[in-house]
Design a protein around this motif. Structure first.
Motif, PDB file in Angstrom:
ATOM      1  N   ILE A 265       0.871  -1.168   0.000  1.00  0.00           N
ATOM      2  CA  ILE A 265       0.000   0.000   0.000  1.00  0.00           C
ATOM      3  C   ILE A 265       0.911   1.221   0.000  1.00  0.00           C
ATOM      4  N   THR A 266       0.841   2.020  -1.051  1.00  0.00           N
ATOM      5  CA  THR A 266       1.773   3.142  -1.188  1.00  0.00           C
ATOM      6  C   THR A 266       1.539   4.201  -0.121  1.00  0.00           C
TER       7      THR A 266
ATOM      8  N   ASP B  20      -2.786   2.044  -4.282  1.00  0.00           N
ATOM      9  CA  ASP B  20      -2.367   3.443  -4.208  1.00  0.00           C
ATOM     10  C   ASP B  20      -3.552   4.310  -3.774  1.00  0.00           C
ATOM     11  N   PRO B  21      -3.677   4.578  -2.452  1.00  0.00           N
ATOM     12  CA  PRO B  21      -4.811   5.371  -1.956  1.00  0.00           C
ATOM     13  C   PRO B  21      -4.834   6.809  -2.474  1.00  0.00           C
ATOM     14  N   MET B  22      -3.676   7.389  -2.767  1.00  0.00           N
ATOM     15  CA  MET B  22      -3.640   8.772  -3.245  1.00  0.00           C
ATOM     16  C   MET B  22      -4.231   8.878  -4.655  1.00  0.00           C
ATOM     17  N   ARG B  23      -3.894   7.916  -5.516  1.00  0.00           N
ATOM     18  CA  ARG B  23      -4.381   7.919  -6.892  1.00  0.00           C
ATOM     19  C   ARG B  23      -5.661   7.104  -7.042  1.00  0.00           C
ATOM     20  N   LYS B  24      -6.055   6.401  -5.973  1.00  0.00           N
ATOM     21  CA  LYS B  24      -7.261   5.564  -5.945  1.00  0.00           C
ATOM     22  C   LYS B  24      -7.238   4.507  -7.051  1.00  0.00           C
ATOM     23  N   ILE B  25      -6.076   3.810  -7.119  1.00  0.00           N
ATOM     24  CA  ILE B  25      -5.921   2.733  -8.091  1.00  0.00           C
ATOM     25  C   ILE B  25      -5.286   1.507  -7.433  1.00  0.00           C
ATOM     26  N   VAL B  26      -5.484   0.374  -8.075  1.00  0.00           N
ATOM     27  CA  VAL B  26      -4.818  -0.871  -7.706  1.00  0.00           C
ATOM     28  C   VAL B  26      -4.145  -1.391  -8.970  1.00  0.00           C
ATOM     29  N   VAL B  27      -2.844  -1.625  -8.884  1.00  0.00           N
ATOM     30  CA  VAL B  27      -2.095  -2.168 -10.017  1.00  0.00           C
ATOM     31  C   VAL B  27      -1.805  -3.632  -9.705  1.00  0.00           C
ATOM     32  N   VAL B  28      -2.287  -4.510 -10.588  1.00  0.00           N
ATOM     33  CA  VAL B  28      -2.104  -5.949 -10.411  1.00  0.00           C
ATOM     34  C   VAL B  28      -0.994  -6.413 -11.347  1.00  0.00           C
ATOM     35  N   ASN B  29       0.026  -7.022 -10.756  1.00  0.00           N
ATOM     36  CA  ASN B  29       1.129  -7.613 -11.500  1.00  0.00           C
ATOM     37  C   ASN B  29       1.094  -9.112 -11.257  1.00  0.00           C
TER      38      ASN B  29
ATOM     39  N   ASN C 260      -0.117  -6.867 -16.207  1.00  0.00           N
ATOM     40  CA  ASN C 260       0.064  -5.624 -15.478  1.00  0.00           C
ATOM     41  C   ASN C 260      -1.172  -4.796 -15.806  1.00  0.00           C
ATOM     42  N   ILE C 261      -2.137  -4.831 -14.883  1.00  0.00           N
ATOM     43  CA  ILE C 261      -3.434  -4.197 -15.131  1.00  0.00           C
ATOM     44  C   ILE C 261      -3.719  -3.187 -14.027  1.00  0.00           C
ATOM     45  N   GLN C 262      -4.203  -2.020 -14.418  1.00  0.00           N
ATOM     46  CA  GLN C 262      -4.560  -0.983 -13.460  1.00  0.00           C
ATOM     47  C   GLN C 262      -6.077  -0.913 -13.322  1.00  0.00           C
ATOM     48  N   TYR C 263      -6.549  -0.911 -12.076  1.00  0.00           N
ATOM     49  CA  TYR C 263      -7.976  -0.806 -11.757  1.00  0.00           C
ATOM     50  C   TYR C 263      -8.212   0.432 -10.907  1.00  0.00           C
ATOM     51  N   ASP C 264      -9.432   0.971 -10.955  1.00  0.00           N
ATOM     52  CA  ASP C 264      -9.765   2.039 -10.014  1.00  0.00           C
ATOM     53  C   ASP C 264     -10.336   1.413  -8.737  1.00  0.00           C
ATOM     54  N   PHE C 265     -10.542   2.239  -7.724  1.00  0.00           N
ATOM     55  CA  PHE C 265     -10.991   1.754  -6.421  1.00  0.00           C
ATOM     56  C   PHE C 265     -12.441   1.264  -6.426  1.00  0.00           C
ATOM     57  N   PHE C 266     -13.118   1.347  -7.552  1.00  0.00           N
ATOM     58  CA  PHE C 266     -14.512   0.900  -7.603  1.00  0.00           C
ATOM     59  C   PHE C 266     -14.660  -0.367  -8.428  1.00  0.00           C
TER      60      PHE C 266
ATOM     61  N   TYR D  25      -5.712 -17.664  -7.248  1.00  0.00           N
ATOM     62  CA  TYR D  25      -6.883 -18.489  -6.943  1.00  0.00           C
ATOM     63  C   TYR D  25      -7.850 -18.446  -8.121  1.00  0.00           C
ATOM     64  N   ASP D  26      -8.599 -19.527  -8.295  1.00  0.00           N
ATOM     65  CA  ASP D  26      -9.542 -19.602  -9.416  1.00  0.00           C
ATOM     66  C   ASP D  26     -10.793 -18.756  -9.218  1.00  0.00           C
ATOM     67  N   ASP D  27     -11.214 -18.581  -7.977  1.00  0.00           N
ATOM     68  CA  ASP D  27     -12.524 -17.987  -7.733  1.00  0.00           C
ATOM     69  C   ASP D  27     -12.538 -16.906  -6.654  1.00  0.00           C
ATOM     70  N   LEU D  28     -11.438 -16.195  -6.505  1.00  0.00           N
ATOM     71  CA  LEU D  28     -11.382 -15.137  -5.495  1.00  0.00           C
ATOM     72  C   LEU D  28     -11.361 -13.772  -6.182  1.00  0.00           C
ATOM     73  N   TYR D  29     -12.409 -13.012  -5.909  1.00  0.00           N
ATOM     74  CA  TYR D  29     -12.551 -11.654  -6.434  1.00  0.00           C
ATOM     75  C   TYR D  29     -12.772 -10.721  -5.255  1.00  0.00           C
ATOM     76  N   ILE D  30     -12.189  -9.541  -5.317  1.00  0.00           N
ATOM     77  CA  ILE D  30     -12.363  -8.541  -4.256  1.00  0.00           C
ATOM     78  C   ILE D  30     -13.072  -7.334  -4.852  1.00  0.00           C
ATOM     79  N   ASP D  31     -14.224  -6.998  -4.261  1.00  0.00           N
ATOM     80  CA  ASP D  31     -14.950  -5.789  -4.645  1.00  0.00           C
ATOM     81  C   ASP D  31     -14.286  -4.634  -3.900  1.00  0.00           C
ATOM     82  N   PHE D  32     -13.389  -3.952  -4.579  1.00  0.00           N
ATOM     83  CA  PHE D  32     -12.586  -2.929  -3.915  1.00  0.00           C
ATOM     84  C   PHE D  32     -13.432  -1.736  -3.498  1.00  0.00           C
ATOM     85  N   SER D  33     -14.605  -1.544  -4.097  1.00  0.00           N
ATOM     86  CA  SER D  33     -15.451  -0.409  -3.707  1.00  0.00           C
ATOM     87  C   SER D  33     -15.896  -0.531  -2.247  1.00  0.00           C
ATOM     88  N   GLU D  34     -15.996  -1.755  -1.734  1.00  0.00           N
ATOM     89  CA  GLU D  34     -16.368  -1.946  -0.326  1.00  0.00           C
ATOM     90  C   GLU D  34     -15.254  -1.435   0.589  1.00  0.00           C
ATOM     91  N   ILE D  35     -14.022  -1.624   0.185  1.00  0.00           N
ATOM     92  CA  ILE D  35     -12.888  -1.124   0.961  1.00  0.00           C
ATOM     93  C   ILE D  35     -12.757   0.388   0.794  1.00  0.00           C
TER      94      ILE D  35
END
Length: 185
Positions: free
Chosen positions: A111-112, A140-149, A157-163, A171-181
């Motif tokens: 977490i940056t 990255d809480p300042m930019r409100k993004i998550v970069v997955v490597n 290397n994919i960038q997602y927003d916090f929503f 894992y085959d079936d683990l997804y995190i709804d980042f908007s809840e966080i």
């Protein structure tokens, strides 16, 4: 959190192990870097992710373990390289010695912090990729993004927003709804 401050001499494992428990530090190629305490948002994100991961692994009767900072990961003995990921999953119990993880975790989250984002985006990306981490997230809480490597197979290397809802690729079936966080910070 201010930028990491290096010490000028080469650090050995024995020297590192004598640091007081209240000192947060990492070692890159024998150089020790002291770290400040994490912020409230940082702690909130870490706690929420730890809870989600622990709950998932328990429901699946999984053998992997979730750890959060401060918990050492020794990536190399020579030169000494020790990191303290904000969050990690270790699936090979032989890497755990009761004190630290010896070798790369399977999954790492950093977490940056405002004072040292380059550390997570550049330095740690290099070390985690080259020492065998399978998947590395930069939150990255300042930019409100998550970069997955994801370093296996076709490297992602994919960038997602916090929503976004984000898949954990180890894992085959683990997804995190980042908007809840994101709603908690």
């Amino acid at each position: 959190m201010p930028a990491l401050q290096p010490q000028s001499e080469i650090t050995t494992l024995e020297q590192y192990d004598t640091l007081p428990d209240n000192i947060r530090a990492e070692v890159f190629d024998g150089q020790i870097y002291y770290m400040a305490s994490p912020s409230q948002d940082h702690q909130t994100i870490s706690t929420e992710l730890t809870t989600i991961l622990n709950t998932y692994i328990r429901k699946k009767d999984g053998s992997c373990k979730v750890f959060h900072a401060p918990f050492d990961v020794k990536l190399s003995d020579n030169p000494l390289t020790i990191v303290q990921p904000d969050l990690m999953i270790v699936c090979d119990k032989n890497k755990l010695d009761g004190k630290r993880c010896n070798g790369a975790p399977d999954f790492v989250v950093e977490i940056t912090s405002p004072g040292n984002p380059a550390d997570d985006y550049i330095r740690k990306l290099y070390y985690y990729k080259n020492f065998g981490v399978r998947e590395y997230w930069i939150v990255d809480p300042m930019r409100k993004i998550v970069v997955v490597n994801y370093f296996e197979g076709n490297i992602l290397n994919i960038q997602y927003d916090f929503f976004s809802t984000i898949k954990i690729h180890i894992y085959d079936d683990l997804y995190i709804d980042f908007s809840e966080i994101a709603g908690l910070i």
